[in-house]
Design an enzyme around this catalytic site. Structure first.
Site, PDB file in Angstrom:
ATOM      1  N   ARG A 217      -7.002  10.241   0.943  1.00  0.00           N
ATOM      2  CA  ARG A 217      -6.073  11.058   0.175  1.00  0.00           C
ATOM      3  C   ARG A 217      -6.241  12.501   0.627  1.00  0.00           C
ATOM      4  O   ARG A 217      -7.334  12.917   1.016  1.00  0.00           O
ATOM      5  CB  ARG A 217      -6.336  10.946  -1.333  1.00  0.00           C
ATOM      6  CG  ARG A 217      -5.951   9.606  -1.933  1.00  0.00           C
ATOM      7  CD  ARG A 217      -4.444   9.387  -1.901  1.00  0.00           C
ATOM      8  NE  ARG A 217      -4.016   8.168  -2.599  1.00  0.00           N
ATOM      9  CZ  ARG A 217      -3.804   7.019  -2.001  1.00  0.00           C
ATOM     10  NH1 ARG A 217      -4.024   6.897  -0.696  1.00  0.00           N
ATOM     11  NH2 ARG A 217      -3.390   5.969  -2.697  1.00  0.00           N
ATOM     12  N   GLU A 245       1.137  17.358  -0.418  1.00  0.00           N
ATOM     13  CA  GLU A 245       1.907  16.281   0.197  1.00  0.00           C
ATOM     14  C   GLU A 245       3.233  16.129  -0.544  1.00  0.00           C
ATOM     15  O   GLU A 245       3.213  15.979  -1.778  1.00  0.00           O
ATOM     16  CB  GLU A 245       1.118  14.976   0.122  1.00  0.00           C
ATOM     17  CG  GLU A 245       1.718  13.835   0.911  1.00  0.00           C
ATOM     18  CD  GLU A 245       0.820  12.606   0.955  1.00  0.00           C
ATOM     19  OE1 GLU A 245       1.304  11.516   0.597  1.00  0.00           O
ATOM     20  OE2 GLU A 245      -0.361  12.747   1.344  1.00  0.00           O
ATOM     21  N   HIS A 264       2.194   9.774   5.438  1.00  0.00           N
ATOM     22  CA  HIS A 264       1.651   8.741   4.547  1.00  0.00           C
ATOM     23  C   HIS A 264       2.282   7.386   4.895  1.00  0.00           C
ATOM     24  O   HIS A 264       2.796   6.678   4.020  1.00  0.00           O
ATOM     25  CB  HIS A 264       1.912   9.093   3.078  1.00  0.00           C
ATOM     26  CG  HIS A 264       0.864   8.535   2.161  1.00  0.00           C
ATOM     27  ND1 HIS A 264       0.416   9.188   1.043  1.00  0.00           N
ATOM     28  CD2 HIS A 264       0.169   7.360   2.186  1.00  0.00           C
ATOM     29  CE1 HIS A 264      -0.493   8.461   0.419  1.00  0.00           C
ATOM     30  NE2 HIS A 264      -0.664   7.352   1.098  1.00  0.00           N
TER      31      HIS A 264
END
Length: 301
Positions: A217, A245, A264
């Site tokens: 993450r 993000e 991602h």
């Protein structure tokens, strides 16, 4: 028992369900029926306010995620409701991304792709993965799968995890292992203990020319400190996750030659429903039979 899932095309992948299980599809739009009766929910995303949705489900017993990571949901699931992740469903495809991103970065395929876009023939020497040393921070199922792929490429692999076991150290071993690693893979869950773990001090201990690969993450890594190290040319990075993000268009990481960034996309491959929904069907059968659930999130992961 009323069950809500988020993909109509996933129904065949649930398998045979017990009598009395009523499955409906809710993709985040208009409710298909009264949410007050829902006992098992497979949420589509966090596009809606999860607190509001959960509040509308007083009979809810299980929130079953399609993702392996659960940190975004932990604060929103009330006591008495089981939060379950989809651990294992994304293991191989995420490990595949790590291997591909590592090789692409080490062999500087991102540089050659930019030159191809410019119609420019630009041969140059690059690094190689063969004969190098990798450190996997987070030796769970994905980390072990990454290790197997690296070992097939003639890489010496060291592994650390929360709990020591044969062949796997702990975070206490980082000061010794970091300076020796050519590649450092981050694949830990995001918890209060791991948030910001890869900070300036962590990066400073990495050897010159090393590659940081983050498939965990974005918040595990201090973006500012990483940007400074990559901008200096001392380190390279391959990132599938960032903080923030999405990464803003104006962020300096985009323009750094030593940074390979994907949006991602580690688990975004064909066959999502085929991978993720059979375990959902297993969970529904467990709940209906009064059996213990699998992959219950505890302590944030």
């Amino acid at each position: 028992m009323k069950v809500w899932i988020s993909h109509a095309d996933a129904l065949p992948f649930l398998g045979a369900l017990p009598d009395g299980v009523d499955v409906e599809v809710w993709d985040g739009g208009e409710y298909p029926s009264d949410p007050a009766d829902v006992e098992f929910w497979v949420p589509p995303s966090l596009r809606q306010d999860p607190v509001e949705v959960v509040r509308a489900m007083p009979a809810l017993r299980v929130v079953q995620l399609l993702s392996a990571g659960a940190e975004v949901w932990v604060p929103h699931v009330p006591d008495g409701v089981a939060l379950c992740d989809n651990r294992g469903a994304h293991t191989e495809v995420t490990a595949e991304w790590v291997a591909a991103a590592t090789l692409a970065s080490v062999r500087e395929l991102d540089f050659f792709a930019r030159k191809q876009a410019e119609h420019e023939w630009s041969p140059r020497l690059t690094g190689t993965l063969s004969g190098r040393t990798a450190l996997i921070v987070g030796a769970g199922s994905i980390g072990e799968s990454v290790a197997r792929r690296f070992e097939a490429c003639n890489v010496t692999v060291a592994k650390i995890a929360r709990t020591a076991r044969p062949g796997v150290g702990t975070l206490a071993d980082l000061p010794e292992l970091l300076p020796a690693a050519d590649v450092v893979v981050i694949i830990v869950p995001l918890t209060p203990e791991t948030e910001g773990m890869v900070d300036a001090g962590f990066l400073t201990r990495m050897k010159d020319g090393a590659l940081l690969v983050n498939a965990a993450r974005g918040k595990v890594v201090d973006t500012g400190a990483l940007t400074a190290e990559v901008a200096s040319g001392r380190l390279r990075c391959a990132l599938d996750v960032t903080e923030p993000e999405p990464l803003p268009a104006e962020h300096p990481l985009w323009g750094l030659e030593g940074a390979l960034i994907t949006p991602h996309a580690g688990g975004a491959v064909e066959g999502l429903l085929e991978r993720c929904y059979p375990p959902v069907g297993d969970q529904i059968r467990r709940l209906a039979a009064g059996e213990p659930l699998a992959n219950v999130v505890e302590h944030g992961y």
